[in-house]
Enzyme design. Structure first.
Site, PDB file in Angstrom:
ATOM      1  N   LYS A  16      -4.399  -8.957 -14.576  1.00 21.95           N
ATOM      2  CA  LYS A  16      -3.979  -7.752 -13.853  1.00 21.95           C
ATOM      3  C   LYS A  16      -3.618  -6.622 -14.822  1.00 21.95           C
ATOM      4  CE  LYS A  16       0.026  -7.573 -11.187  1.00 21.95           C
ATOM      5  NZ  LYS A  16       0.790  -6.333 -11.360  1.00 21.95           N
ATOM      6  N   SER A  17      -2.787  -6.918 -15.807  1.00 21.42           N
ATOM      7  CA  SER A  17      -2.377  -5.868 -16.754  1.00 21.42           C
ATOM      8  C   SER A  17      -3.587  -5.288 -17.483  1.00 21.42           C
ATOM      9  CB  SER A  17      -1.433  -6.451 -17.806  1.00 21.42           C
ATOM     10  OG  SER A  17      -0.216  -6.798 -17.230  1.00 21.42           O
ATOM     11  N   ARG A  21      -5.402  -1.367 -17.432  1.00 20.24           N
ATOM     12  CA  ARG A  21      -5.607  -0.624 -18.682  1.00 20.24           C
ATOM     13  C   ARG A  21      -7.081  -0.354 -18.929  1.00 20.24           C
ATOM     14  NH1 ARG A  21      -0.882  -3.235 -18.681  1.00 20.24           N
ATOM     15  NH2 ARG A  21       0.769  -2.721 -20.163  1.00 20.24           N
ATOM     16  N   ARG A 114      12.335   1.097  -7.390  1.00 19.42           N
ATOM     17  CA  ARG A 114      12.275   0.699  -8.806  1.00 19.42           C
ATOM     18  C   ARG A 114      12.529   1.900  -9.734  1.00 19.42           C
ATOM     19  NH1 ARG A 114       7.409  -3.315  -9.603  1.00 19.42           N
ATOM     20  NH2 ARG A 114       8.570  -3.700 -11.512  1.00 19.42           N
ATOM     21  N   SER A 162       9.937  -3.210 -22.568  1.00 15.84           N
ATOM     22  CA  SER A 162       9.055  -3.104 -21.409  1.00 15.84           C
ATOM     23  C   SER A 162       7.681  -2.607 -21.833  1.00 15.84           C
ATOM     24  CB  SER A 162       9.659  -2.134 -20.390  1.00 15.84           C
ATOM     25  OG  SER A 162       8.649  -1.599 -19.573  1.00 15.84           O
ATOM     26  N   GLN A 164       5.423  -1.613 -19.809  1.00 15.22           N
ATOM     27  CA  GLN A 164       5.045  -0.454 -18.998  1.00 15.22           C
ATOM     28  C   GLN A 164       5.575   0.832 -19.621  1.00 15.22           C
ATOM     29  OE1 GLN A 164       6.315  -1.256 -14.977  1.00 15.22           O
ATOM     30  NE2 GLN A 164       4.660  -2.725 -14.634  1.00 15.22           N
ATOM     31  N   ASP A 310       6.882 -12.369 -16.328  1.00 13.87           N
ATOM     32  CA  ASP A 310       6.378 -12.598 -14.968  1.00 13.87           C
ATOM     33  C   ASP A 310       6.356 -14.077 -14.586  1.00 13.87           C
ATOM     34  OD1 ASP A 310       6.119  -9.904 -14.600  1.00 13.87           O
ATOM     35  OD2 ASP A 310       4.004  -9.843 -15.128  1.00 13.87           O
ATOM     36  N   LYS A 337      12.491  -6.021 -10.626  1.00 17.70           N
ATOM     37  CA  LYS A 337      11.071  -6.303 -10.362  1.00 17.70           C
ATOM     38  C   LYS A 337      10.788  -5.996  -8.879  1.00 17.70           C
ATOM     39  CE  LYS A 337       9.883  -7.342 -14.459  1.00 17.70           C
ATOM     40  NZ  LYS A 337       9.024  -6.389 -15.162  1.00 17.70           N
ATOM     41  N   ARG A 392       5.430 -13.115  -6.725  1.00 19.25           N
ATOM     42  CA  ARG A 392       5.723 -14.203  -7.672  1.00 19.25           C
ATOM     43  C   ARG A 392       6.792 -15.154  -7.144  1.00 19.25           C
ATOM     44  NH1 ARG A 392       1.968 -13.205 -11.131  1.00 19.25           N
ATOM     45  NH2 ARG A 392       1.625 -11.098 -11.884  1.00 19.25           N
TER      46      ARG A 392
END
Ligand code: S3P
Length: 436
Positions: A16-17, A21, A114, A162, A164, A310, A337, A392
């Site tokens: 996913k990450s 990207r 968030r 982080s 992100q 995660d 999260k 998750r």
């Protein structure tokens, strides 16, 4: 409950990450990029949709995506909707802050809760015009971004480890005047740094320090995305917890900044084998095999957390089945999260009769932090799983219950579409249709 022998090979979707990207870098580079093994899930589709609205041509044929871009983003609208995807919002904010566009990044209710100050503060230091909605001194979505003439480089000490936040700054730094320095408190997943190099960007790493210089990106033409480590982890855990089970997951990304779970599992006494390792590629991958194991308790330290962030819900579930107690430190980021994952797991594990205690403490940087103590010994009873609308939490608890040969009952499956839409199908292929 008696359970029969299972030996299977599983394939899970692309990371996913890395999928987010790959789309973003391809959009910033002039020319055409073919992305192979892209993850189709609601989060990555948010990024894909947003980039299309920013003038990038994207053709998608199943798991292959072709991105054709001029390298410049243009926007004629007012809003871009980030849905529930924190990665889309934080990374695109870094890109858009530098892109000379005017846009409001909107969010679905779960993402509206968030924190965004973690990116708006450094981006404003770079002279970006970006603001969130302020509540009790913290900024939240929506994010309003206005065009500025130019950004300037910064020397920034990140308060949290982080990926992100680091990525948002790196994206902005590519268009800023001067060299940007980013100091991380601990190493976090480095997918952005690796991919930036593949696209010809000027980036250097010295331990926890990252240096980025303005760069014109060049497409490598083709990118292959390995299978998602976090998705693979559910099957590894299932094999470890279920008697007479051996599961092999193919071509899983094993980037060491992402696969910290493997090291924790080894300490717990897990039987794991890594095979067919391919390290020639910019993201290493391998087949991972896991087999039923008697697990023992483990201590996980603060600096390990970003490397398995995660997978923590799964670590909690695995610890609940260990033969001794576990302590997991440095959990403050879990509070912000998709849901507060300390709370969601505490609630679910207690419903299954597990002794789960949460403690607050001051970490080495003097911040309020949390650790949990999980007693082990297995689930003492079974109750319906509460997903808290968090993918998750839902999948980790489902593994704990399913591995015991019990029917998995849950209040809501919808959330798993965020990262792993065919999770249930894959589990059924292994455990049989009666499992749900
Ligand atoms: C991600 C980084 C992590 C992780 C998230 C994806 C990324 O978030 O939890 O699922 O792709 O960069 P943080 O950077 O907030 O820790």
């Amino acid at each position: 409950m008696r359970q029969g022998r299972i030996e299977k090979t599983v394939e899970v979707g692309g990371d996913k990450s890395i999928s987010h990207r790959a789309l973003m870098f391809s959009a910033l580079a002039k020319g055409s990029t073919k992305i192979k093994n892209f993850l189709t899930a609601s989060d990555t589709l948010v990024t894909l949709g947003a980039l299309r609205r920013l003038g990038v041509r994207i053709e998608k044929r199943k798991e292959e995506v072709i991105v054709s871009s001029t390298g410049r983003l243009v926007f004629g609208g007012r809003y871009l909707n980030m849905g529930e995807s924190g990665t889309s919002m934080r990374l695109l904010a870094g890109i858009l802050a530098a892109a000379k566009v005017e846009v409001i990044l909107k969010a679905a209710p779960s993402l509206q809760r968030r924190p965004m100050s973690r990116i708006t503060i450094p981006l404003r230091q770079m002279q970006a015009n970006i603001f969130g909605r302020r509540r009790n001194g913290v900024e939240y979505p929506p994010l309003v971004i206005r065009a500025v003439k130019s950004l300037r480089a910064i020397d920034y000490r990140m308060p949290q480890a982080s990926a992100q936040v680091k990525s948002a700054i790196i994206f902005a730094a590519l268009k800023a005047k001067g060299r940007t320095y980013i100091h991380q408190p601990f190493i976090s997943r480095d997918h952005t740094e690796r991919m930036l190099k593949v696209f010809g960007g000027r980036i250097r790493k010295k331990g926890k320090l990252i240096e980025v210089e303005p760069s014109l990106l060049k497409t490598p033409q083709e990118i292959f995305i390995p299978a998602d480590f976090s998705s693979a982890a559910y099957f590894l855990a299932l094999a470890l917890l279920r008697p007479k089970t051996c599961l092999r997951v193919k071509r899983v990304g094993v980037n060491p900044t992402r696969s910290g779970l493997l090291r924790v599992l080894k300490r717990m006494g897990a039987k794991l084998r890594i095979k067919n390792r391919n390290s020639r590629y910019f993201e290493p991958y391998a087949d991972i095999e896991a087999e039923s194991s008697s697990l023992k308790g483990v201590v996980v330290k603060e600096e390990e957390i970003p490397l398995l962030i995660d997978e923590l819900p799964l670590v909690f579930v695995l610890a609940a089945f260990a033969s001794s107690s576990s302590r997991i430190y440095g959990l403050r980021e879990l509070r912000v999260k998709e849901t507060d994952r300390i709370h969601s797991l505490e609630c679910n594990l207690k419903n299954m009769g597990v002794e789960f205690k949460v403690f607050s403490y001051r970490n080495r940087r003097g911040e309020e932090d949390f650790y949990v103590e999980i007693k082990g010994g297995g689930f003492k009873k079974f109750a319906q799983i509460r997903s808290f609308s968090d993918h998750r939490t839902a999948m980790s608890m489902a593994i704990g219950v399913g591995a015991q040969g019990r029917k998995v009952e849950i209040d809501d499956w919808h959330c798993v579409g965020k990262s792993f839409p065919d999770f249930r199908e894959k589990i059924k292929e292994i455990l049989g249709p009666h499992i749900f």
